[in-house]
Design a protein around this motif. Structure first.
Motif, PDB file in Angstrom:
ATOM      1  N   PHE A 187     -22.558  35.364  27.540  1.00  0.00           N
ATOM      2  CA  PHE A 187     -21.487  36.353  27.710  1.00  0.00           C
ATOM      3  C   PHE A 187     -20.157  35.619  27.807  1.00  0.00           C
TER       4      PHE A 187
ATOM      5  N   ARG B 144     -17.341  36.597  29.357  1.00  0.00           N
ATOM      6  CA  ARG B 144     -16.809  36.588  30.736  1.00  0.00           C
ATOM      7  C   ARG B 144     -17.663  35.720  31.654  1.00  0.00           C
TER       8      ARG B 144
ATOM      9  N   TYR C 241     -24.755  46.935  43.216  1.00  0.00           N
ATOM     10  CA  TYR C 241     -24.281  46.561  41.880  1.00  0.00           C
ATOM     11  C   TYR C 241     -22.774  46.776  41.744  1.00  0.00           C
ATOM     12  N   HIS C 242     -22.315  47.590  40.804  1.00  0.00           N
ATOM     13  CA  HIS C 242     -20.867  47.755  40.640  1.00  0.00           C
ATOM     14  C   HIS C 242     -20.272  48.715  41.659  1.00  0.00           C
TER      15      HIS C 242
ATOM     16  N   TRP D 122     -20.849  40.240  44.899  1.00  0.00           N
ATOM     17  CA  TRP D 122     -21.108  39.366  43.760  1.00  0.00           C
ATOM     18  C   TRP D 122     -20.690  37.932  44.080  1.00  0.00           C
TER      19      TRP D 122
ATOM     20  N   TRP E 176     -23.483  32.633  36.397  1.00  0.00           N
ATOM     21  CA  TRP E 176     -22.125  32.631  36.943  1.00  0.00           C
ATOM     22  C   TRP E 176     -22.106  32.592  38.476  1.00  0.00           C
TER      23      TRP E 176
HETATM   24  C1  GLC Z   1     -23.964  42.813  33.825  1.00  0.00           C
HETATM   25  C2  GLC Z   1     -22.573  42.754  34.435  1.00  0.00           C
HETATM   26  C3  GLC Z   1     -21.599  42.095  33.480  1.00  0.00           C
HETATM   27  C4  GLC Z   1     -22.133  40.736  33.061  1.00  0.00           C
HETATM   28  C5  GLC Z   1     -23.546  40.860  32.493  1.00  0.00           C
HETATM   29  C6  GLC Z   1     -24.187  39.513  32.222  1.00  0.00           C
HETATM   30  O1  GLC Z   1     -23.978  43.673  32.736  1.00  0.00           O
HETATM   31  O2  GLC Z   1     -22.125  44.018  34.766  1.00  0.00           O
HETATM   32  O3  GLC Z   1     -20.348  41.978  34.070  1.00  0.00           O
HETATM   33  O4  GLC Z   1     -21.270  40.153  32.129  1.00  0.00           O
HETATM   34  O5  GLC Z   1     -24.381  41.527  33.417  1.00  0.00           O
HETATM   35  O6  GLC Z   1     -24.299  38.777  33.390  1.00  0.00           O
END
Ligand code: GLC
Length: 557
Positions: free
Chosen positions: A131, A133, A452-453, A458, A516
């Motif tokens: 990913f 991010r 979660y969100h 996190w 991460w």
């Molecule tokens: C989940 C998170 C997202 C992240 C992905 C991979 O979908 O919400 O932010 O990039 O996992 O870890």
């Protein structure tokens, strides 16, 4: 390209001492354990002042000393952070091992890290992908450890993917869209590697990742700042990649605000969570990416127009954010007393926010000292939720004025129980529940209250918190957060997130060995050991850009 001639704006200015350099010095002194510090002056290039650019006098950028000697790469097996720590925590070595295990190779070259290396999990979904991010903290860890190659490969690989034609059903996506994630497929028989990428057409909810392009630009600057290698960002390919991303978000439309209009689920919170509109996370990343691009775009025929547009947008965006997204005790009191249905330019309540829509919790939550950027502002709507990433990035990018940055940290200290609890750091506060949860999330079983969100904790957010702490001269706050992480994260096998009001429980569907979470910990540790690392992810205030916010209770008390 202008042949081999060095462009004017990149000339070395030997005697010039940059703002960021002076700041590193002060930060170092602010820290309590000087003997742990490895003070190195980084090779850096300054950010050009927006005001200087707007008046046509671009300052010549300075280049300071090299960050890492070329020889340092021969020691990659022993991470610098381990070698330099006075007493390295045993978790550090474990984390490096886990981070290296997550590396993904394309034709023999490292190009990224997978999201999670969790063999115990029944469902892989897309956690075996790189990913964009998620790779940011990995990239920073590698850069801080003197291993820039994987970062360079990643930047080039994703740039190539940006060039693909992207479609969702019959609809063609904008040229500049960067992927949310990609996967390397190894064919053991043919001995070939191929890549599949996801630009939103496979993602749950089919949303394009608005944050990916911004993170890409931010990472390109981090790479350049950390290595002093200007040749990458200067290539016509990188210059074009930046321009394509920028043309997606600087294009004219029906907007009346300088903020960027987004769909739900287009960033780290990649599910429906009521963050559609103008979410703080995207606005802060947008601001930071604009400033990073400004420092890297060449003022050539194609770049000049973008530079001008960026400068104008930054002025409008910072004014808008600092005026309308900022909330402190005084501002809350003002909104509470707002009149509604005002018409014309003299309106105080410009967006017609109904005082009755202010949720009860915010009155108790708001300390006399402190403040934050709220989650969202649009017509008749203020989302009062506190989001950690957007607020930390606001500090790092200097979207927040110095006073506002201090106020954000004050609030965090005052509301430590609520925002940090037993595991740093809440993604947002508070959670939404019951009827509101049904309406806002569409009954999402993954985003139940405090999970979660939806108010989950996190560990990855530790690195942004630590960077913000260092920038504001409050390393002790970061240390407290790191202590909490060190008491649990390793024992719990590096989960993706924690649940509960205090963040006490490993998340219901959290992956283990989430990359991460691992990299975020390493980055936080390395920054605290050597605060000069923060330069690659932080931008100093543009002194010429006058703060517009009026003084209020949070900094006069
Ligand atoms: C989940 C998170 C997202 C992240 C992905 C991979 O979908 O919400 O932010 O990039 O996992 O870890």
């Amino acid at each position: 390209m202008e042949g081999h001639k060095e462009p004017l704006w990149l000339k070395v200015e030997g005697s010039h001492c940059s703002l960021s350099e002076m700041d590193d010095f002060d930060l170092t002194r602010a820290l309590e354990k000087p003997r742990q510090l490895k003070i190195e002056r980084k090779r850096s290039f300054d950010e050009r002042s927006m005001s200087e650019l707007s008046t046509g006098y671009a300052r010549q950028d300075s280049i300071l000393e090299m960050a890492h000697s070329p020889g340092s790469r021969s020691m990659v097996d022993t991470p610098l952070s381990v070698r330099n720590s006075f007493e390295p925590h045993p978790m550090v070595a474990e984390a490096w091992e886990a981070l290296r295990r997550s590396m993904v190779f394309f034709r023999g070259q490292p190009v990224g890290t997978i999201a999670a290396y969790d063999h115990a999990s029944e469902e892989v979904l897309n956690y075996d992908q790189v990913f964009v991010r998620d790779f940011v903290p990995s990239a920073l860890a590698f850069l801080m450890n003197g291993e820039p190659d994987i970062v360079k490969n990643f930047l080039l690989k994703t740039l190539q993917l940006q060039g693909w034609e992207k479609r969702v059903d019959r609809f063609k996506l904008g040229e500049g869209v960067m992927p949310a994630s990609f996967k390397v497929l190894h064919d053991p028989v043919r001995k070939t590697d191929t890549i599949v990428a996801d630009f939103g057409e496979s993602a749950i909810g089919r949303v394009a990742p608005v944050d990916s392009g911004f993170w890409w630009i931010i990472l390109l600057r981090a790479y350049t700042k950390s290595t002093g290698d200007l040749t990458l960002s200067e290539t016509p390919e990188c210059q074009r990649g930046m321009r394509l991303i920028l043309s997606l978000c600087l294009s004219e439309g029906f907007d009346t605000f300088p903020t960027l209009l987004c769909a739900d689920g287009c960033s780290m919170v990649d599910r429906r969570m009521g963050v559609y509109g103008y979410p703080i996370e995207i606005q802060a990343l947008f601001f930071m990416a604009l400033r990073c691009a400004l420092s890297m775009l060449k003022p050539d025929e194609e770049g000049r127009e973008f530079i001008e547009r960026i400068v104008k947008r930054l002025h409008a965006l910072s004014f808008h954010m600092r005026s309308y997204f900022w909330l402190d005790f005084q501002q809350l009191n003002d909104i509470y007393r707002y009149k509604t249905e005002e018409y014309s330019h003299t309106a105080v309540n410009k967006f017609n926010v109904m005082p009755d829509s202010i949720p009860d919790w915010v009155f108790d939550f708001m300390p006399l000292r402190g403040g934050y950027f709220v989650g969202n502002v649009s017509p008749a709507r203020m989302d009062f939720r506190w989001f950690s990433l957007g607020n930390c990035v606001s500090i790092l990018s200097s979207l927040a004025t110095p006073d506002q940055s201090m106020a954000i940290m004050d609030l965090l200290e005052h509301r430590w129980e609520e925002l940090v609890g037993e595991m740093p750091l809440k993604i947002c506060y508070p959670c939404i529940e019951s009827h509101e949860w049904r309406i806002v999330t569409g009954c999402d079983p993954k985003n139940t209250r405090w999970s979660y969100h939806n108010g989950g904790s996190w560990p990855v957010l530790l690195w942004t918190l630590t960077a913000a702490c260092i920038k504001t001269g409050r390393p002790q706050i970061a240390r407290r957060a790191i202590d909490l992480i060190e008491s649990r994260l390793h024992r719990d096998c590096w989960p993706e997130y924690y649940d509960g009001k205090q963040g006490r429980y490993v998340g219901k569907q959290a992956r283990k060995y989430q990359t991460w979470s691992i990299a975020g910990y390493l980055v936080a540790k390395m920054m605290l050991e050597d605060p000069s690392h923060i330069g690659m992810i932080s931008l100093e205030e543009d002194k010429q850009m006058k703060p517009v916010i009026k003084r209020s209770a949070s900094w006069t008390c």
